[in-house]
Design an enzyme around this catalytic site. Structure first.
Site, PDB file in Angstrom:
ATOM      1  N   GLU A 117      15.789  24.478  22.092  1.00 46.87           N
ATOM      2  CA  GLU A 117      15.581  23.296  21.246  1.00 46.87           C
ATOM      3  C   GLU A 117      16.839  22.447  21.308  1.00 46.87           C
ATOM      4  O   GLU A 117      17.900  22.862  20.841  1.00 46.87           O
ATOM      5  CB  GLU A 117      15.302  23.676  19.796  1.00 46.87           C
ATOM      6  CG  GLU A 117      15.188  22.469  18.876  1.00 46.87           C
ATOM      7  CD  GLU A 117      15.342  22.808  17.409  1.00 46.87           C
ATOM      8  OE1 GLU A 117      15.996  22.022  16.680  1.00 46.87           O
ATOM      9  OE2 GLU A 117      14.833  23.858  16.973  1.00 46.87           O
ATOM     10  N   ARG A 119      21.079  15.100  17.827  1.00 42.96           N
ATOM     11  CA  ARG A 119      22.261  14.767  17.013  1.00 42.96           C
ATOM     12  C   ARG A 119      23.376  14.153  17.843  1.00 42.96           C
ATOM     13  O   ARG A 119      24.426  13.806  17.301  1.00 42.96           O
ATOM     14  CB  ARG A 119      22.777  16.027  16.305  1.00 42.96           C
ATOM     15  CG  ARG A 119      21.748  16.673  15.391  1.00 42.96           C
ATOM     16  CD  ARG A 119      22.286  17.952  14.769  1.00 42.96           C
ATOM     17  NE  ARG A 119      21.213  18.733  14.173  1.00 42.96           N
ATOM     18  CZ  ARG A 119      21.372  19.961  13.698  1.00 42.96           C
ATOM     19  NH1 ARG A 119      22.553  20.550  13.758  1.00 42.96           N
ATOM     20  NH2 ARG A 119      20.349  20.609  13.166  1.00 42.96           N
ATOM     21  N   THR A 126      15.087  18.089  15.171  1.00 42.73           N
ATOM     22  CA  THR A 126      15.483  16.979  14.304  1.00 42.73           C
ATOM     23  C   THR A 126      14.757  15.706  14.725  1.00 42.73           C
ATOM     24  O   THR A 126      15.335  14.624  14.803  1.00 42.73           O
ATOM     25  CB  THR A 126      17.013  16.758  14.298  1.00 42.73           C
ATOM     26  OG1 THR A 126      17.694  18.012  14.383  1.00 42.73           O
ATOM     27  CG2 THR A 126      17.443  16.057  13.015  1.00 42.73           C
ATOM     28  N   LYS A 157       7.506  25.210  11.391  1.00 43.72           N
ATOM     29  CA  LYS A 157       8.922  25.560  11.318  1.00 43.72           C
ATOM     30  C   LYS A 157       9.254  25.880   9.863  1.00 43.72           C
ATOM     31  O   LYS A 157       8.972  25.095   8.965  1.00 43.72           O
ATOM     32  CB  LYS A 157       9.766  24.375  11.819  1.00 43.72           C
ATOM     33  CG  LYS A 157      11.260  24.544  11.631  1.00 43.72           C
ATOM     34  CD  LYS A 157      12.008  23.332  12.185  1.00 43.72           C
ATOM     35  CE  LYS A 157      13.499  23.393  11.886  1.00 43.72           C
ATOM     36  NZ  LYS A 157      14.235  22.262  12.486  1.00 43.72           N
TER      37      LYS A 157
END
Length: 227
Positions: A50, A54, A78, A138
């Site tokens: 993953e 960011r 994210t 998740k």
């Protein structure tokens, strides 16, 4: 009640994630580190990644990995906006996950055929996800929300739906077994395998060793389940 059908994650991706058992969560600051860290993880038996959005190089890093290492099951984390969903699909990501449960983002993922697991931590989150046809979710943040005890109790009313979870947040080699042993878990996720500082410091041997350690733990637990 009609059974909940899975619309948000393709069956082949579900199988790949389940077979992997663990997803290495990465923060990559330089594109040059994309291939070495992916190869270090593969050498240790970890085939699912993953990439968190960011850093500005995440898209380019993902493309490099997809082009050179197709055996990697590659996802983005994210993922907060519709635009990010479309970009992830364009890069060729296998899946994406989010810390929360945003119906617009889930719908966008379904529209472009991107397997997606929204983040849940309450029964309301779960029901929002179910409304969108999600069955693989998740669980975030896992440890600070009560770990497996919280998840087990929270999911009890929904057990007949055969939901599966990817816990992230606070997991490490010392508490991973608590999650892997549960039938609720399809794969665990964690940044401890390839910490940002390890990647920056090009500590590929350390990353491979961490990958080997968690891969062996998963094999041992799964083998015991079959006996």
């Amino acid at each position: 009640m009609q059974p909940i059908t899975q619309k948000a994650m393709a069956p082949d991706i579900i199988k790949k994630v389940d077979d992997a058992g663990v997803i290495a969560v990465l923060v990559i600051d330089e594109v040059k580190h994309a291939m070495p860290v992916a190869k270090a993880l593969l050498a240790g038996g970890v085939s699912a990644i993953e990439l968190t959005l960011r850093t500005p190089v995440a898209w380019e890093a993902a493309k490099a990995i997809k082009d050179e290492l197709p055996e990697i099951t590659l996802g983005f984390g994210t993922v907060l906006t519709v635009e990010q969903v479309f970009n992830a699909a364009k890069v060729g990501a296998d899946f994406a996950v989010a810390p929360g449960c945003n119906p617009r983002v889930i719908a966008a993922a379904q529209d472009c055929g991107l397997s997606f697991a929204p983040g849940v931590v309450t029964p309301t989150d779960i029901e929002m996800a179910l409304e969108q046809g999600c069955r693989v979710l998740k669980y975030f943040p896992a440890e600070t929300s009560g770990g497996m005890m919280h998840l087990t109790n929270m999911v009890a009313p929904y057990n007949y739906l055969n939901l599966k979870f990817i816990p992230l947040g606070g997991l490490n080699i010392n508490n991973a077994a608590n999650y892997i042993k549960s039938p609720l878990i399809t794969a665990i996720g964690g940044s401890w395998i390839a910490k940002q500082e390890f990647i920056k410091g090009e500590q590929w041997t350390t990353i491979t060793q961490n990958a080997k350690e968690i891969s062996q733990l998963i094999r041992n637990i799964r083998s015991n389940k079959k006996d």
